[in-house]
Design an enzyme around this catalytic site. Structure first.
Site, PDB file in Angstrom:
ATOM      1  N   LYS A 172     148.879   1.582  78.594  1.00 30.45           N
ATOM      2  CA  LYS A 172     147.947   2.374  77.773  1.00 30.45           C
ATOM      3  C   LYS A 172     148.686   3.042  76.600  1.00 30.45           C
ATOM      4  O   LYS A 172     148.175   3.103  75.477  1.00 30.45           O
ATOM      5  CB  LYS A 172     147.254   3.428  78.645  1.00 30.45           C
ATOM      6  N   LYS A 240     147.727  13.701  71.793  1.00 35.01           N
ATOM      7  CA  LYS A 240     148.288  13.762  73.153  1.00 35.01           C
ATOM      8  C   LYS A 240     148.892  12.413  73.542  1.00 35.01           C
ATOM      9  O   LYS A 240     150.004  12.331  74.060  1.00 35.01           O
ATOM     10  CB  LYS A 240     147.177  14.162  74.127  1.00 35.01           C
TER      11      LYS A 240
HETATM   12  P1  NAD Z   1     136.182  14.676  77.093  1.00 40.17           P
HETATM   13  O1  NAD Z   1     136.890  15.874  76.588  1.00 40.17           O
HETATM   14  O2  NAD Z   1     134.910  14.242  76.478  1.00 40.17           O
HETATM   15  O3  NAD Z   1     135.882  14.840  78.689  1.00 40.17           O
HETATM   16  C1  NAD Z   1     136.730  15.442  79.602  1.00 40.17           C
HETATM   17  C2  NAD Z   1     135.852  16.061  80.693  1.00 40.17           C
HETATM   18  O4  NAD Z   1     136.700  16.620  81.710  1.00 40.17           O
HETATM   19  C3  NAD Z   1     134.963  17.196  80.184  1.00 40.17           C
HETATM   20  O5  NAD Z   1     133.645  16.980  80.651  1.00 40.17           O
HETATM   21  C4  NAD Z   1     135.579  18.445  80.807  1.00 40.17           C
HETATM   22  O6  NAD Z   1     134.608  19.440  81.103  1.00 40.17           O
HETATM   23  C5  NAD Z   1     136.170  17.882  82.070  1.00 40.17           C
HETATM   24  N1  NAD Z   1     137.266  18.671  82.598  1.00 40.17           N
HETATM   25  C6  NAD Z   1     138.382  19.117  81.955  1.00 40.17           C
HETATM   26  N2  NAD Z   1     139.171  19.776  82.800  1.00 40.17           N
HETATM   27  C7  NAD Z   1     138.567  19.740  84.001  1.00 40.17           C
HETATM   28  C8  NAD Z   1     138.893  20.246  85.283  1.00 40.17           C
HETATM   29  N3  NAD Z   1     140.014  20.938  85.479  1.00 40.17           N
HETATM   30  N4  NAD Z   1     138.044  20.009  86.296  1.00 40.17           N
HETATM   31  C9  NAD Z   1     136.898  19.318  86.089  1.00 40.17           C
HETATM   32  N5  NAD Z   1     136.519  18.823  84.910  1.00 40.17           N
HETATM   33  C10 NAD Z   1     137.354  19.033  83.880  1.00 40.17           C
HETATM   34  O7  NAD Z   1     137.267  13.507  77.058  1.00 40.17           O
HETATM   35  P2  NAD Z   1     137.011  11.909  77.097  1.00 40.17           P
HETATM   36  O8  NAD Z   1     136.898  11.408  75.706  1.00 40.17           O
HETATM   37  O9  NAD Z   1     135.946  11.596  78.095  1.00 40.17           O
HETATM   38  O10 NAD Z   1     138.452  11.421  77.634  1.00 40.17           O
HETATM   39  C11 NAD Z   1     138.835  11.489  78.998  1.00 40.17           C
HETATM   40  C12 NAD Z   1     140.121  10.719  79.166  1.00 40.17           C
HETATM   41  O11 NAD Z   1     139.926   9.353  78.790  1.00 40.17           O
HETATM   42  C13 NAD Z   1     141.287  11.240  78.289  1.00 40.17           C
HETATM   43  O12 NAD Z   1     142.500  11.148  78.989  1.00 40.17           O
HETATM   44  C14 NAD Z   1     141.261  10.289  77.111  1.00 40.17           C
HETATM   45  O13 NAD Z   1     142.532  10.202  76.487  1.00 40.17           O
HETATM   46  C15 NAD Z   1     140.856   8.991  77.775  1.00 40.17           C
HETATM   47  N6  NAD Z   1     140.177   8.012  76.908  1.00 40.17           N
HETATM   48  C16 NAD Z   1     139.202   8.388  76.029  1.00 40.17           C
HETATM   49  C17 NAD Z   1     138.602   7.417  75.217  1.00 40.17           C
HETATM   50  C18 NAD Z   1     137.517   7.777  74.209  1.00 40.17           C
HETATM   51  O14 NAD Z   1     137.200   6.934  73.358  1.00 40.17           O
HETATM   52  N7  NAD Z   1     136.929   8.966  74.260  1.00 40.17           N
HETATM   53  C19 NAD Z   1     138.991   6.083  75.304  1.00 40.17           C
HETATM   54  C20 NAD Z   1     139.948   5.720  76.233  1.00 40.17           C
HETATM   55  C21 NAD Z   1     140.552   6.697  77.033  1.00 40.17           C
END
Ligand code: NAD
Length: 300
Positions: A172, A240
């Site tokens: 990744k 990040k």
């Molecule tokens: P986001 O910020 O939209 O969602 C994260 C969620 O986690 C939120 O709903 C938040 O309330 C929750 N959260 C945070 N801390 C928490 C805790 N301690 N307990 C419970 N819930 C908690 O982020 P995202 O875009 O959904 O990304 C999530 C992961 O996926 C990240 O690591 C990101 O790098 C990865 N990712 C994102 C994408 C994208 O296009 N958005 C693509 C590939 C990978």
């Protein structure tokens, strides 16, 4: 028989991914830091839990989709964390993008308790999450991977067991390096071409038909052209991820000069208060340096 599944972290990615599991008929227990998406999925048939521990008490397999390494550490090993509720024979699948080093540590910690753990980050963005076309790269044992595969099939299209614990996160990091550098390359091309008098939409159209064609341009072209930086994938998260790539490179004695530059550019966007915007906002830095917004000299 389908196992009970738990899902923690219902953000841009997690919510649609959890929904695919529900649609596939899995009994699903969900938890998120903020309550909104929990209630939404509960209305669609999921069971709401009050803590990660409660999720693990109800489900044999627990998936996490959280922002960063400290979040996953807290949710898995914390006071009310998954490992407090998990039973021997349970499986944790972390689909967040985190440090490969932390992923390995967490897998070792889980295994002391007889709990399996996979690192299974994804690519394909919010669109891939909604359409169940994610690319999923999993690190961990072959047995744990085989157990998780039917779940992966409900959320993704290209699913690969890439090696032992931590290796999903390594792949990744490689992915994030390429996406960041290509975003910057496309930004530079569009600012150059547009300031030199060509319509940026035409540039994208032409480049898409040749060797410069890239999925990054296909997926983010409209964002660039419309200056629409609604995420998508947030600047904060990509910053990040490049930090993870650079730390891993440091550990293994690899130099990543271009990754370092784009990481610093993403930092500049964060400092400007643009951390929650889409990573395609990288374009705005090159525009500012050129004193030119793309599309400005398009014929009226
Ligand atoms: P986001 O910020 O939209 O969602 C994260 C969620 O986690 C939120 O709903 C938040 O309330 C929750 N959260 C945070 N801390 C928490 C805790 N301690 N307990 C419970 N819930 C908690 O982020 P995202 O875009 O959904 O990304 C999530 C992961 O996926 C990240 O690591 C990101 O790098 C990865 N990712 C994102 C994408 C994208 O296009 N958005 C693509 C590939 C990978």
């Amino acid at each position: 028989m389908a196992e009970n599944v738990g899902f923690i972290g219902l953000g841009i990615m997690g919510k649609p991914m959890a929904r695919h599991l529900l649609d596939a008929g899995y009994a699903l227990t969900v938890y998120n830091r903020s309550r909104g998406p929990v209630d939404e999925l509960a209305a669609e048939g999921a069971t709401a839990a009050a803590s990660p521990r409660e999720v693990a008490e109800r489900a044999e397999i627990v998936i996490t989709m959280l922002p960063d390494s400290p979040d996953v550490q807290a949710v898995v090993t914390g006071e009310d964390g998954v490992l407090r509720g998990a039973r021997q024979g349970g499986l944790i699948i972390d689909m967040s993008t985190i440090s490969p080093i932390v992923a390995r540590e967490l897998a070792a910690r889980a295994s002391e308790q007889g709990v399996g753990m996979l690192d299974a980050p994804v690519s394909g963005g919010d669109v891939g999450a909604r359409n169940a076309t994610l690319s999923i790269m999993a690190g961990g044992s072959a047995e744990d991977y085989a157990r998780a595969e039917p779940l992966f099939r409900t959320m993704g299209k290209t699913i690969t067991h890439v090696g032992p614990a931590g290796s999903g996160q390594v792949v990744k990091a490689c992915n994030q390096v390429v996406v960041a550098l290509v975003l910057e390359a496309v930004s530079e091309a569009l600012v150059l071409g547009s300031k030199a008098g060509v319509d940026p939409a035409t540039i994208i159209q032409v480049l898409s038909g040749g060797m410069a064609a890239t999925r990054v341009m296909e997926m983010r072209g409209p964002n660039f052209l419309e200056h629409n930086f609604t995420p998508g994938f947030k600047v904060n998260l990509h910053h990040k991820d490049l930090g993870i790539a650079l730390a891993t490179a440091r550990e293994y004695g690899v130099s990543l000069p271009l990754t370092g530059i784009v990481e610093q550019m993403l930092q500049a966007l964060r400092t400007r208060g643009m951390g929650d915007q889409d990573h395609s906002a990288l374009l705005t830095l090159t525009e500012e340096w050129a004193q030119h917004q793309i599309g400005q000299n398009r014929p009226a």
